[in-house]
Design a protein around this motif. Structure first.
Motif, PDB file in Angstrom:
ATOM      1  N   ASP A 196      -7.161   0.388  -4.356  1.00  0.00           N
ATOM      2  CA  ASP A 196      -7.143   0.765  -5.773  1.00  0.00           C
ATOM      3  C   ASP A 196      -7.749   2.146  -5.976  1.00  0.00           C
ATOM      4  O   ASP A 196      -7.226   2.980  -6.732  1.00  0.00           O
ATOM      5  N   GLN A 197      -8.863   2.388  -5.305  1.00  0.00           N
ATOM      6  CA  GLN A 197      -9.508   3.692  -5.436  1.00  0.00           C
ATOM      7  C   GLN A 197      -8.639   4.803  -4.843  1.00  0.00           C
ATOM      8  O   GLN A 197      -8.562   5.909  -5.401  1.00  0.00           O
ATOM      9  N   ALA A 198      -8.000   4.501  -3.717  1.00  0.00           N
ATOM     10  CA  ALA A 198      -7.129   5.504  -3.091  1.00  0.00           C
ATOM     11  C   ALA A 198      -5.975   5.867  -4.010  1.00  0.00           C
ATOM     12  O   ALA A 198      -5.626   7.051  -4.164  1.00  0.00           O
ATOM     13  N   VAL A 199      -5.384   4.850  -4.643  1.00  0.00           N
ATOM     14  CA  VAL A 199      -4.277   5.101  -5.568  1.00  0.00           C
ATOM     15  C   VAL A 199      -4.742   5.981  -6.724  1.00  0.00           C
ATOM     16  O   VAL A 199      -4.065   6.946  -7.124  1.00  0.00           O
ATOM     17  N   ASP A 200      -5.917   5.688  -7.272  1.00  0.00           N
ATOM     18  CA  ASP A 200      -6.456   6.502  -8.370  1.00  0.00           C
ATOM     19  C   ASP A 200      -6.711   7.936  -7.910  1.00  0.00           C
ATOM     20  O   ASP A 200      -6.420   8.899  -8.643  1.00  0.00           O
ATOM     21  N   ARG A 201      -7.260   8.099  -6.691  1.00  0.00           N
ATOM     22  CA  ARG A 201      -7.561   9.447  -6.197  1.00  0.00           C
ATOM     23  C   ARG A 201      -6.267  10.253  -5.989  1.00  0.00           C
ATOM     24  O   ARG A 201      -6.218  11.461  -6.275  1.00  0.00           O
ATOM     25  N   VAL A 202      -5.236   9.593  -5.478  1.00  0.00           N
ATOM     26  CA  VAL A 202      -3.957  10.283  -5.271  1.00  0.00           C
ATOM     27  C   VAL A 202      -3.360  10.690  -6.607  1.00  0.00           C
ATOM     28  O   VAL A 202      -2.855  11.809  -6.778  1.00  0.00           O
ATOM     29  N   ARG A 203      -3.451   9.798  -7.599  1.00  0.00           N
ATOM     30  CA  ARG A 203      -2.913  10.096  -8.921  1.00  0.00           C
ATOM     31  C   ARG A 203      -3.665  11.265  -9.554  1.00  0.00           C
ATOM     32  O   ARG A 203      -3.074  12.176 -10.136  1.00  0.00           O
ATOM     33  N   LEU A 204      -4.986  11.255  -9.437  1.00  0.00           N
ATOM     34  CA  LEU A 204      -5.786  12.337  -9.997  1.00  0.00           C
ATOM     35  C   LEU A 204      -5.528  13.652  -9.276  1.00  0.00           C
ATOM     36  O   LEU A 204      -5.524  14.721  -9.893  1.00  0.00           O
ATOM     37  N   SER A 205      -5.335  13.568  -7.963  1.00  0.00           N
ATOM     38  CA  SER A 205      -5.036  14.780  -7.197  1.00  0.00           C
ATOM     39  C   SER A 205      -3.729  15.397  -7.659  1.00  0.00           C
ATOM     40  O   SER A 205      -3.617  16.624  -7.816  1.00  0.00           O
ATOM     41  N   ALA A 219       0.831  -1.210   0.000  1.00  0.00           N
ATOM     42  CA  ALA A 219       0.000   0.000   0.000  1.00  0.00           C
ATOM     43  C   ALA A 219       0.862   1.256   0.000  1.00  0.00           C
ATOM     44  O   ALA A 219       0.619   2.204  -0.767  1.00  0.00           O
ATOM     45  N   TYR A 220       1.872   1.266   0.854  1.00  0.00           N
ATOM     46  CA  TYR A 220       2.760   2.433   0.895  1.00  0.00           C
ATOM     47  C   TYR A 220       3.443   2.640  -0.455  1.00  0.00           C
ATOM     48  O   TYR A 220       3.513   3.764  -0.972  1.00  0.00           O
ATOM     49  N   ALA A 221       3.965   1.555  -1.030  1.00  0.00           N
ATOM     50  CA  ALA A 221       4.688   1.681  -2.300  1.00  0.00           C
ATOM     51  C   ALA A 221       3.783   2.223  -3.393  1.00  0.00           C
ATOM     52  O   ALA A 221       4.166   3.144  -4.141  1.00  0.00           O
ATOM     53  N   ARG A 222       2.580   1.674  -3.545  1.00  0.00           N
ATOM     54  CA  ARG A 222       1.681   2.115  -4.604  1.00  0.00           C
ATOM     55  C   ARG A 222       1.276   3.575  -4.426  1.00  0.00           C
ATOM     56  O   ARG A 222       1.177   4.336  -5.401  1.00  0.00           O
ATOM     57  N   LEU A 223       1.027   3.972  -3.176  1.00  0.00           N
ATOM     58  CA  LEU A 223       0.617   5.347  -2.926  1.00  0.00           C
ATOM     59  C   LEU A 223       1.753   6.328  -3.209  1.00  0.00           C
ATOM     60  O   LEU A 223       1.535   7.405  -3.788  1.00  0.00           O
ATOM     61  N   VAL A 224       2.982   5.961  -2.802  1.00  0.00           N
ATOM     62  CA  VAL A 224       4.123   6.843  -3.055  1.00  0.00           C
ATOM     63  C   VAL A 224       4.356   6.998  -4.556  1.00  0.00           C
ATOM     64  O   VAL A 224       4.609   8.109  -5.052  1.00  0.00           O
ATOM     65  N   VAL A 225       4.259   5.901  -5.294  1.00  0.00           N
ATOM     66  CA  VAL A 225       4.444   5.969  -6.744  1.00  0.00           C
ATOM     67  C   VAL A 225       3.349   6.818  -7.377  1.00  0.00           C
ATOM     68  O   VAL A 225       3.606   7.629  -8.278  1.00  0.00           O
ATOM     69  N   ALA A 226       2.120   6.656  -6.920  1.00  0.00           N
ATOM     70  CA  ALA A 226       1.015   7.443  -7.468  1.00  0.00           C
ATOM     71  C   ALA A 226       1.217   8.933  -7.238  1.00  0.00           C
ATOM     72  O   ALA A 226       0.871   9.759  -8.090  1.00  0.00           O
ATOM     73  N   ALA A 227       1.789   9.279  -6.086  1.00  0.00           N
ATOM     74  CA  ALA A 227       2.031  10.696  -5.776  1.00  0.00           C
ATOM     75  C   ALA A 227       3.348  11.195  -6.344  1.00  0.00           C
ATOM     76  O   ALA A 227       3.649  12.392  -6.241  1.00  0.00           O
TER      77      ALA A 227
END
Length: 900
Positions: A878-887, A714-722
């Protein structure tokens, strides 16, 4: 200019070496270790590179050490980008370019020696000493530095002396008008600045703390909660500076974090534009253990240190000749410098054991500590910290210049600061420190450490009764633990009454372990209730031994006071100052031993409802490092109110989270206001930020608690998305380390640097500086980063918290929870922690970001910790990753990047 050394760089993405002939290639970790072991290599931050190679003994020509030598008292971010900035070179584009860049940077830094750079004085003499110590940079520098035509001034002759000043007159009684406060605020914010009504109202409310007091022990207390963005720093500096100017008194502004102290120092430029005047009118004060001790430094330079510690002493001496204030912790000594030496020797260069001999020291007139104390006596604004304010109020020597007005910023930390200040702990580590302070070093010890007899030898010769008291104290201190005490306890062979007491504590704590903490390697504790026979039997002799020590310490203090009164012929002003210092130090130690006796009396005796007492074995990963008895106030705000608030005429206690997730009753209880006769004034102002547009909170519902692999993913995916810019917060160091180990290489392959507290051999302040300097970097940390980080702008756009930050279920917490309302008490703590963590995200009006909580079981009742208007949504990962990427895409005004 060429250098015959290769340069080595290692990251989570690989290892590279650049040779003198211009070749640069990737190599294996094993080959890098072989090369570094056989050949001097140029590198940046040897401990960090060594950790990445798995070679802790890595050494070489560290460019950070070279920079610290050439430019003492200057800071650089210890990264290739930071090095490029100070050397005037272009920053390397990727990891593969860093090794050749390091060689070029070394040449550029060494070129400084070809001219008369600002820090030239003293360099030649220092290089000669460092060459003899076999410092890797010694040969290169000695070849380039010519002997100066005139002899260089030695450090101790170069430092300026402070002079005695007459006592400051008491502040005048003045009343600040609302118009004057508003005018001062307008001047501080600038004529072109936007007029913020919230800030104006805040300044007017803060002025209430500076009204004349009309009742003894009843200060004008103002509790002010101001949301992020109100501008509370200038809001309270406006009335504070105005009162100092009109009344002729000093206002002490107290903080909890070093970051806010530095911020206040910068804001001082608005108050006083002229640098020389600013140094006189705005002074930063810290505890004496923060400042370099010139006597300790001289001892280290003259052979008291050996090996790498001796090299550090030489670099610190270079710094001491150029420092603004001598502060080794958070001042202008780069925080990364001691970590390069694995802190070997840095603590021995400060006065951490209270051994100062004051006017008996040959460097007394140049002492940074004494200079700061005298400067603060005549200043308008003194920037301090909560701990120092409490120490000075409880046992300070400066009673004549005690402040009457305080501002406590970061006021939500006052309760915890008071908890630490007014606690008592009879542990092996504390006891051995008292023994060393009384008796001096153990046989065979190096250095100038001296006991009471050596520090007060002239007094003992003058006053026979005082001499006997010193001898009795030294004899009684032999009953305290000595070197090797912990090993003796582990082997079942304690020596002396206090070690026998600690052995009984250890036995009872292990016997009462009920949750398997002993097997898990965690620290252990148990209530001091229903003690067993062994503990009760050990308490008597230990109490007698401590009483035998306390009596001569108290008697010696009285004899020294009598010496001051009788004023013998040899006692001039400096000698009097030294005796006064000894009296204060003796009082502190006597209070400590007296608190220990009270704690021992509790064994087998009745409990005192004002205190919480427990036994503990402190451990790190199963390794014991201390054992003892502990006592804390159930409500530490009570002694804080007695020693600090009741002696003041006015105080402002302020914070963005002052009510700690509760109501005003909570704020009054935790600040000590409930212990005052006069009720406090209350003020609150909500943040001006539009949180509905600037931020959102996402609660991830499908990361299973306890699943480390899922947490790391989770941490890795979120960091990459941001794309970096992430602050990851953890409630346990073990989980932080486990997640870091799993994701560091993965993020490196994405070109996203990862920093981690408790992993990287870098101090926390420097980690934050690196994080702030690189928008693609991310930082993992624990409590110290939850509310001690100020990173506005693009460098922080995502905060990820591993779970609800529930308080640790300790004996102390259980007692306070019972007294504070049970579950409601826990909820208040969690709300405050969530609010503090969220507060890292939005620091300016143009900030945008996302706060992610990886906890499906987040109770809805806690979500009001976030500012009103903030969107809170429960989503899948998955939704959180998409929201971070869109943000991020929205923030950058571009299309969303590819799937993480």
């Amino acid at each position: 200019m060429t250098l015959p050394y290769p340069a080595l760089h290692a990251s989570h993405g690989g290892v590279w070496i650049a040779t003198p002939d211009g070749d640069c290639r990737a190599i294996s970790r094993g080959e890098a270790i072989r090369i570094a072991a056989d050949t001097p290599v140029i590198l940046l931050n040897a401990p960090l590179i060594g950790q990445r190679l798995g070679y802790a003994d890595l050494s070489g020509l560290d460019l950070l050490e070279l920079f610290a030598f050439l430019h003492p008292a200057r800071f650089m971010v210890p990264t290739p980008k930071g090095l490029a900035r100070v050397s005037g070179l272009e920053a390397p584009a990727n990891d593969a370019d860093i090794a050749p860049f390091l060689r070029a940077a070394a040449v550029k830094l060494l070129a400084v020696t070809e001219g008369n750079w600002p820090e030239r004085e003293g360099a030649w003499n220092a290089v000669q000493s460092l060459f003899r110590l076999r410092w890797p940079w010694g040969p290169a520098l000695s070849q380039r530095l010519a002997k100066p035509a005139q002899a260089e001034r030695w450090l101790f002759s170069k430092l300026p002396e402070w002079t005695e000043q007459p006592p400051r007159v008491a502040p005048r009684t003045v009343t600040l008008s609302d118009a004057d406060v508003a005018d001062r605020l307008a001047r501080l914010t600038g004529s072109g600045a936007e007029q913020r009504q919230g800030q104006r109202d805040y300044a007017a409310a803060a002025a209430g703390a500076f009204a004349p007091r009309d009742m003894r022990e009843s200060p004008n207390l103002v509790l002010a909660e101001a949301g992020t963005g109100i501008g509370k720093t200038l809001g309270y500096l406006a009335p504070a500076s105005l009162w100092a100017e009109q009344a002729g008194g000093a206002v002490w502004v107290s903080t909890f974090t070093k970051a806010l102290q530095r911020q206040l120092g910068h804001e001082g430029e608005r108050l006083v534009a002229d640098p020389e005047q600013r140094k006189k009118r705005i002074v930063t004060r810290k505890g004496r253990e923060n400042y370099v001790c010139l006597l300790n430094l001289e001892d280290a330079l003259q052979g008291g240190f050996a090996g790498r510690a001796a090299i550090l002493a030489q670099l610190v001496a270079r710094w001491a000749a150029y420092t603004a204030d001598g502060d080794m912790v958070g001042g202008d000594l780069p925080g990364w410098l001691p970590t390069l030496f694995r802190r070997n020797g840095s603590t021995a260069l400060t006065d951490r054991r209270g051994e100062c001999i004051y006017a008996g020291c040959p460097h007394y007139r140049k002492c940074f500590i004494e200079r700061a104390a005298r400067a603060s006596a005549d200043a308008d604004i003194v920037i301090a910290n909560h701990a120092l304010v409490m120490v000075n109020a409880a046992r300070g020597r400066e009673t004549a210049s005690r402040p009457t007005r305080y501002v406590f910023d970061e006021g939500h930390h006052l309760f915890d600061a008071a908890d630490a200040m007014f606690a008592a702990a009879l542990t092996g580590q504390e006891a051995i420190e008292i023994r060393r302070w009384v008796t001096g070093p153990e046989s065979g010890s190096r250095g100038r450490r001296r006991g009471l007899a050596a520090r007060l030898s002239d007094v003992a010769g003058y006053d026979e009764e005082g001499g006997r008291a010193i001898a009795e104290a030294v004899n009684a201190a032999q009953a305290l633990p000595s070197d090797g005490w912990l090993q003796r306890l582990n082997e079942g062979e304690p020596f002396g009454p206090v070690e026998h007491l600690l052995a009984a504590v250890r036995g009872l704590v292990y016997a009462r372990d009920v949750n398997g903490a002993a097997e898990a390697g965690y620290g252990l504790e148990t209530e001091l209730a229903e003690p067993d026979a062994a503990l009760v039997e050990a308490a008597g002799p230990a109490g007698e031994a401590l009483d035998a020590l306390l009596r001569p310490l108290v008697h010696l203090g009285r004899r020294l006071e009598a010496v001051l009164t009788e004023a013998p012929d040899w006692m001039d002003g400096p000698a009097r100052a030294r005796i006064e210092g000894a009296v204060a130090s003796l009082g502190w130690r006597a209070d400590t031993v007296g608190a220990w006796l009270a704690l021992i009396a509790r064994i087998g005796g009745p409990a005192d409802s004002a205190f919480v007492d427990w036994l503990a074995v402190d451990r790190v990963e199963g390794r014991e490092y201390d054992i003892g008895l502990h006592r804390h106030w159930l409500d530490p705000s009570k002694p804080f109110a007695e020693t600090v608030l009741k002696q003041a005429h006015g105080a402002l206690i302020t914070s963005a989270t002052l009510r700690a997730g509760g109501d005003w009753d909570v704020a009054e209880a935790r600040s000590g206001a409930v212990h005052l006769m006069r009720p406090p004034q209350r003020f609150s102002a909500v943040s001006p930020f539009n949180y509905a547009d600037q931020a959102e909170v996402l609660i991830v519902t499908d990361v299973k608690r306890g699943d480390t692999a899922a947490l790391a993913n989770a941490y890795a995916r979120l960091v990459v998305a941001a794309e970096g810019g992430t602050l990851g917060l953890f409630t346990a160091i073990r989980r932080l380390r486990a997640v870091h180990a799993r994701i560091a290489d993965r993020l490196a392959r994405e070109g996203l640097p990862l920093l981690a507290q408790h992993v990287d051999p870098i101090d926390t302040g420097t980690l934050v500086d690196i994080f702030r300097d690189d928008p693609r970097a991310s930082l993992l940390g624990t409590d110290a980063l939850r509310d001690g980080v100020d990173v506005p702008g693009d460098s922080l756009r995502l905060v990820v918290m591993e779970g609800i930050p529930w308080p640790k279920p300790s004996v102390l917490h259980a007692a306070r929870r019972l007294a504070g309302g049970g579950t409601a008490y826990d909820d208040r703590i969690v709300r405050a922690r969530l609010a503090q963590a969220f507060g890292r995200l939005i620091r300016r009006a143009d900030d945008r970001g996302t706060f992610v909580l990886l906890s499906a079981a987040s109770p809805s009742r806690l979500l009001d910790a976030f500012p009103p208007g903030t969107r809170v949504t429960r989503v899948t990962l998955d939704q959180a990753v998409d929201r971070v990427r869109l943000s991020l895409a929205s923030k950058l005004g571009q299309e969303a990047p590819a799937n993480a």
